[in-house]
Motif scaffolding. Structure first.
Motif: not given
Length: 102
Positions: A3-6, A40-44, A47-48, A56-60
């Motif tokens: 999606g657009p977030l990714e 990174s926050a966006t990927w978290v 991912g969630i 999510a874990a990797m980007n946290a």
């Protein structure tokens, strides 16, 4: 997860990597790390919400690493003082190296 977030996170990650790799000075590199923190926050979040916990874990973890980069390049008072003293010397050395390459 398409999606657009990714897409925002992916494009932001590429821009941040380019800022860091370009080696255009501490401030630009520091802002690269700021952008890395945002994506990174966006990927978290992505991912969630997209049931992709490894992303999510990797980007946290990357968020924490990138936050340390922001500290090192933009916020650390000690590093600011060191860089203020090194910049004139670094500029002279850079000119000397450029002259040697001619």
């Amino acid at each position: 997860m398409d999606g657009p977030l990714e897409w925002i996170a992916a494009i932001g990650t590429m821009i941040a990597a380019a800022l860091v790799a370009a080696d255009l000075g501490r401030k630009v590199t520091g802002w690269g790390f700021v952008l890395f923190c945002a994506v990174s926050a966006t990927w978290v979040v992505s991912g969630i919400t997209g049931d992709a916990m490894p992303i999510a874990a990797m980007n946290a973890i990357l968020l924490a690493i990138n936050a340390y980069g922001v500290w090192q390049y933009l916020l650390s008072p000690k590093n600011k003082k060191v860089m203020d003293r090194l910049e004139p010397v670094a500029a002279r050395i850079e000119r000397e190296v450029e002259a040697e390459e001619k």
